[in-house]
Design a protein around this motif. Sequence first.
Motif, PDB file in Angstrom:
ATOM      1  N   SER A 191     -45.321 164.467 235.760  1.00 27.30           N
ATOM      2  CA  SER A 191     -44.498 164.188 236.935  1.00 27.30           C
ATOM      3  C   SER A 191     -45.354 163.914 238.168  1.00 27.30           C
ATOM      4  O   SER A 191     -45.032 163.017 238.970  1.00 27.30           O
ATOM      5  CB  SER A 191     -43.560 165.369 237.200  1.00 27.30           C
ATOM      6  OG  SER A 191     -42.710 165.604 236.098  1.00 27.30           O
ATOM      7  N   ILE A 192     -46.431 164.665 238.340  1.00 30.65           N
ATOM      8  CA  ILE A 192     -47.345 164.413 239.454  1.00 30.65           C
ATOM      9  C   ILE A 192     -47.893 162.995 239.374  1.00 30.65           C
ATOM     10  O   ILE A 192     -47.992 162.279 240.383  1.00 30.65           O
ATOM     11  CB  ILE A 192     -48.497 165.441 239.443  1.00 30.65           C
ATOM     12  CG1 ILE A 192     -47.969 166.842 239.772  1.00 30.65           C
ATOM     13  CG2 ILE A 192     -49.584 165.048 240.444  1.00 30.65           C
ATOM     14  CD1 ILE A 192     -49.001 167.939 239.564  1.00 30.65           C
ATOM     15  N   SER A 193     -48.232 162.568 238.170  1.00 34.31           N
ATOM     16  CA  SER A 193     -48.784 161.226 237.974  1.00 34.31           C
ATOM     17  C   SER A 193     -47.741 160.147 238.227  1.00 34.31           C
ATOM     18  O   SER A 193     -48.040 159.110 238.824  1.00 34.31           O
ATOM     19  CB  SER A 193     -49.339 161.097 236.556  1.00 34.31           C
ATOM     20  OG  SER A 193     -50.306 162.092 236.292  1.00 34.31           O
ATOM     21  N   LEU A 194     -46.505 160.360 237.758  1.00 34.15           N
ATOM     22  CA  LEU A 194     -45.447 159.370 237.964  1.00 34.15           C
ATOM     23  C   LEU A 194     -45.058 159.237 239.430  1.00 34.15           C
ATOM     24  O   LEU A 194     -44.642 158.159 239.875  1.00 34.15           O
ATOM     25  CB  LEU A 194     -44.220 159.762 237.145  1.00 34.15           C
ATOM     26  CG  LEU A 194     -44.299 159.538 235.638  1.00 34.15           C
ATOM     27  CD1 LEU A 194     -43.123 160.221 234.938  1.00 34.15           C
ATOM     28  CD2 LEU A 194     -44.312 158.052 235.319  1.00 34.15           C
ATOM     29  N   LEU A 195     -45.195 160.313 240.181  1.00 37.00           N
ATOM     30  CA  LEU A 195     -44.854 160.268 241.605  1.00 37.00           C
ATOM     31  C   LEU A 195     -45.838 159.411 242.402  1.00 37.00           C
ATOM     32  O   LEU A 195     -45.460 158.770 243.393  1.00 37.00           O
ATOM     33  CB  LEU A 195     -44.814 161.693 242.160  1.00 37.00           C
ATOM     34  CG  LEU A 195     -44.502 161.856 243.647  1.00 37.00           C
ATOM     35  CD1 LEU A 195     -43.090 161.363 243.957  1.00 37.00           C
ATOM     36  CD2 LEU A 195     -44.649 163.325 244.063  1.00 37.00           C
ATOM     37  N   GLY A 252     -37.101 170.933 234.741  1.00 37.74           N
ATOM     38  CA  GLY A 252     -36.306 172.097 235.114  1.00 37.74           C
ATOM     39  C   GLY A 252     -35.848 172.889 233.906  1.00 37.74           C
ATOM     40  O   GLY A 252     -35.831 174.132 233.919  1.00 37.74           O
ATOM     41  N   ILE A 253     -35.483 172.191 232.826  1.00 29.34           N
ATOM     42  CA  ILE A 253     -35.070 172.882 231.604  1.00 29.34           C
ATOM     43  C   ILE A 253     -36.234 173.694 231.040  1.00 29.34           C
ATOM     44  O   ILE A 253     -36.079 174.870 230.676  1.00 29.34           O
ATOM     45  CB  ILE A 253     -34.575 171.865 230.553  1.00 29.34           C
ATOM     46  CG1 ILE A 253     -33.366 171.111 231.062  1.00 29.34           C
ATOM     47  CG2 ILE A 253     -34.233 172.588 229.246  1.00 29.34           C
ATOM     48  CD1 ILE A 253     -32.912 169.988 230.143  1.00 29.34           C
ATOM     49  N   VAL A 254     -37.405 173.077 230.953  1.00 28.30           N
ATOM     50  CA  VAL A 254     -38.566 173.762 230.391  1.00 28.30           C
ATOM     51  C   VAL A 254     -38.959 174.952 231.250  1.00 28.30           C
ATOM     52  O   VAL A 254     -39.318 176.020 230.730  1.00 28.30           O
ATOM     53  CB  VAL A 254     -39.749 172.779 230.252  1.00 28.30           C
ATOM     54  CG1 VAL A 254     -40.959 173.503 229.706  1.00 28.30           C
ATOM     55  CG2 VAL A 254     -39.383 171.620 229.339  1.00 28.30           C
ATOM     56  N   LEU A 255     -38.886 174.792 232.564  1.00 28.84           N
ATOM     57  CA  LEU A 255     -39.211 175.902 233.461  1.00 28.84           C
ATOM     58  C   LEU A 255     -38.257 177.070 233.232  1.00 28.84           C
ATOM     59  O   LEU A 255     -38.679 178.238 233.212  1.00 28.84           O
ATOM     60  CB  LEU A 255     -39.132 175.424 234.915  1.00 28.84           C
ATOM     61  CG  LEU A 255     -39.724 176.335 235.993  1.00 28.84           C
ATOM     62  CD1 LEU A 255     -41.205 176.579 235.741  1.00 28.84           C
ATOM     63  CD2 LEU A 255     -39.513 175.722 237.372  1.00 28.84           C
ATOM     64  N   ALA A 256     -36.988 176.771 233.054  1.00 26.76           N
ATOM     65  CA  ALA A 256     -36.018 177.830 232.768  1.00 26.76           C
ATOM     66  C   ALA A 256     -36.349 178.523 231.456  1.00 26.76           C
ATOM     67  O   ALA A 256     -36.174 179.747 231.316  1.00 26.76           O
ATOM     68  CB  ALA A 256     -34.610 177.242 232.728  1.00 26.76           C
ATOM     69  N   TYR A 257     -36.857 177.769 230.477  1.00 27.30           N
ATOM     70  CA  TYR A 257     -37.184 178.358 229.181  1.00 27.30           C
ATOM     71  C   TYR A 257     -38.398 179.281 229.255  1.00 27.30           C
ATOM     72  O   TYR A 257     -38.526 180.192 228.425  1.00 27.30           O
ATOM     73  CB  TYR A 257     -37.412 177.254 228.150  1.00 27.30           C
ATOM     74  CG  TYR A 257     -36.185 176.943 227.333  1.00 27.30           C
ATOM     75  CD1 TYR A 257     -35.011 176.517 227.949  1.00 27.30           C
ATOM     76  CD2 TYR A 257     -36.176 177.081 225.954  1.00 27.30           C
ATOM     77  CE1 TYR A 257     -33.878 176.239 227.211  1.00 27.30           C
ATOM     78  CE2 TYR A 257     -35.045 176.810 225.206  1.00 27.30           C
ATOM     79  CZ  TYR A 257     -33.899 176.394 225.835  1.00 27.30           C
ATOM     80  OH  TYR A 257     -32.777 176.143 225.098  1.00 27.30           O
ATOM     81  N   VAL A 258     -39.294 179.053 230.197  1.00 24.41           N
ATOM     82  CA  VAL A 258     -40.407 179.991 230.376  1.00 24.41           C
ATOM     83  C   VAL A 258     -39.880 181.368 230.733  1.00 24.41           C
ATOM     84  O   VAL A 258     -40.280 182.390 230.145  1.00 24.41           O
ATOM     85  CB  VAL A 258     -41.373 179.491 231.476  1.00 24.41           C
ATOM     86  CG1 VAL A 258     -42.435 180.549 231.781  1.00 24.41           C
ATOM     87  CG2 VAL A 258     -42.049 178.195 231.051  1.00 24.41           C
ATOM     88  N   GLY A 305     -34.400 171.533 241.022  1.00 27.01           N
ATOM     89  CA  GLY A 305     -34.971 171.477 242.367  1.00 27.01           C
ATOM     90  C   GLY A 305     -36.263 172.253 242.485  1.00 27.01           C
ATOM     91  O   GLY A 305     -37.212 171.816 243.159  1.00 27.01           O
ATOM     92  N   PHE A 306     -36.343 173.403 241.819  1.00 28.31           N
ATOM     93  CA  PHE A 306     -37.553 174.230 241.848  1.00 28.31           C
ATOM     94  C   PHE A 306     -38.721 173.469 241.226  1.00 28.31           C
ATOM     95  O   PHE A 306     -39.828 173.431 241.776  1.00 28.31           O
ATOM     96  CB  PHE A 306     -37.285 175.539 241.110  1.00 28.31           C
ATOM     97  CG  PHE A 306     -38.429 176.516 241.140  1.00 28.31           C
ATOM     98  CD1 PHE A 306     -39.381 176.490 242.154  1.00 28.31           C
ATOM     99  CD2 PHE A 306     -38.563 177.478 240.140  1.00 28.31           C
ATOM    100  CE1 PHE A 306     -40.436 177.395 242.180  1.00 28.31           C
ATOM    101  CE2 PHE A 306     -39.616 178.381 240.151  1.00 28.31           C
ATOM    102  CZ  PHE A 306     -40.556 178.334 241.175  1.00 28.31           C
ATOM    103  N   PHE A 307     -38.480 172.862 240.074  1.00 31.03           N
ATOM    104  CA  PHE A 307     -39.555 172.106 239.419  1.00 31.03           C
ATOM    105  C   PHE A 307     -40.012 170.945 240.291  1.00 31.03           C
ATOM    106  O   PHE A 307     -41.220 170.704 240.438  1.00 31.03           O
ATOM    107  CB  PHE A 307     -39.070 171.585 238.068  1.00 31.03           C
ATOM    108  CG  PHE A 307     -40.094 170.747 237.353  1.00 31.03           C
ATOM    109  CD1 PHE A 307     -41.100 171.344 236.602  1.00 31.03           C
ATOM    110  CD2 PHE A 307     -40.076 169.356 237.439  1.00 31.03           C
ATOM    111  CE1 PHE A 307     -42.062 170.576 235.957  1.00 31.03           C
ATOM    112  CE2 PHE A 307     -41.034 168.586 236.801  1.00 31.03           C
ATOM    113  CZ  PHE A 307     -42.028 169.202 236.060  1.00 31.03           C
ATOM    114  N   LEU A 308     -39.078 170.222 240.877  1.00 25.89           N
ATOM    115  CA  LEU A 308     -39.444 169.075 241.707  1.00 25.89           C
ATOM    116  C   LEU A 308     -40.236 169.509 242.932  1.00 25.89           C
ATOM    117  O   LEU A 308     -41.172 168.815 243.354  1.00 25.89           O
ATOM    118  CB  LEU A 308     -38.178 168.322 242.123  1.00 25.89           C
ATOM    119  CG  LEU A 308     -38.383 166.955 242.784  1.00 25.89           C
ATOM    120  CD1 LEU A 308     -39.208 166.039 241.892  1.00 25.89           C
ATOM    121  CD2 LEU A 308     -37.038 166.315 243.099  1.00 25.89           C
TER     122      LEU A 308
END
Length: 498
Positions: free
Chosen positions: A332-336, A117-123, A161-164
């Motif tokens: 994250s996709i892989s960890l899920l 979420g932090i990285v997405l906000a930085y984009v 939440g957006f990233f997830l």
Amino acid sequence: MPHKYQTSIGSFTRKSSFFWASVGATVGLANLWQFPYLASIHGGGLFILLYLACLLLVALPLMVTEAVFGRHSRHGIVLAMDGFVRNAGSHRLWHLTGPLSVIAAFLVLSFTAVFGGIVLAYVFAGASGQFSSATTTSASAVLTELVSSPERYREFMAWHGFFLLLVLAVSARGVVKGLERSLRIVVPCTLVLLAMLFALSAGHGRLESGVDHILTFRPEQLSLDSIKAAFFHAFYTLGLGVGVWAIFGAYTTAETRLKRSVLAVVLMDTLVAIVAGVMMFSIALDGTSLDGERGFSLLFVSLPVALAQVPFSQVVITAVFLLVVLIVWATSISLLEPVVGWLREWLGAPRGWSVVCVGLAVWLAGLASLFSFNVWADYQLAGATVYRWLELVTGGILIPVVAMLVATFAGWCLTRRYSAQILGDAPAFFRKLWYWVMRLVLPVVALWIGIQYTIFSLSNLCDNGNDAIWCGPGTPVAEASAPVENAPNGPDIQYHGE
């Protein structure tokens, strides 16, 4: 409901999908914010050779073991271990290996999504020009306002939440239409974007500075700490002990050459780390502004400041953080997948329902880490926030314990004939090396790493004036520091000390 050993969890349709999915799982934030720092202070190219030796000796055999366990059983780590334990007639306590692995994957994913979420906000911050003329003070303020401000935690929650949701949307489409198709697109695009940014840094930066920091041999910097750092980074950076390799092994096609693919993944992960390190130190136009930087301070403060000096900085900064988003998204996709696969096999539930249940649990667990940076920052147990304890339990206990159990079981509980059958076609030298590494090397190394990680993490808590029993009397109280300095080193569990 189907019998638990007859549950089908899906499979890839192309033999190269295992490679692309595994690269997506292993190339994480540690490649960006930990490896360049370690290489720059531990001998440059010599550290890389040392790191490769640790990968081949420790990480590669365990990666192969987890992957062939999944492939042979066609199940995730929980049912795979259940089947092997039953066949070997071993003690029922070995069954704990699978659940502990799934718990580790769940916890790592919970705070990986927070950082996503932090990285997405930085984009979006980069695209809007917030870093166009960034200084260390202004870049630190952006990070502090997003992560540490109690008044803006709802905005942080929204990005989380957006990233997830982006991660869950892929998983809900299934193994083929979701996981396989997405990673076969996302991972190559990530590598292409990395290559383009590397070319840009070489053309407009100081390539010789990047090469000097990462690739030049500096034997005077090598020490016992260098060996320790290489072992820790090799152990924690490739997704060991969280069930990813087992589930991807279960998805492989019959034509996939598993052991060669695992070796290719190890080499690709190392190459990405080297390219990323050279790129970042090349971007630093003065050649030294990133020295000694890692973790949050490197990625979210020093790097935007360095990028603000390059031509078309707004576009470049946006592209860099888009690259990071793709990396964290693939991870994250892989960890899920191990967690969703376990729930499907346990309940025989539809995939969509399983993804929703796991996603909701991951979101709630992630909030505990998210609030640790802001509204719960003052609520600490024995000198540590909730996030710190989650990181310590996962990195210091769960992952090393799972690795130790898998290695010990493979080396001591399985017969050599059965082990050879599980490994499949392999040179005699590799089989002998694998056998003795599983029996003697990996259990000891995993135990040592877990103890060292835990000891360092607990002692690190004493710097906050902690009065816990392990601190002892007379522990100095560290001066208060800015929120950015207290930020964690990242979702890829890392050893913090040298």
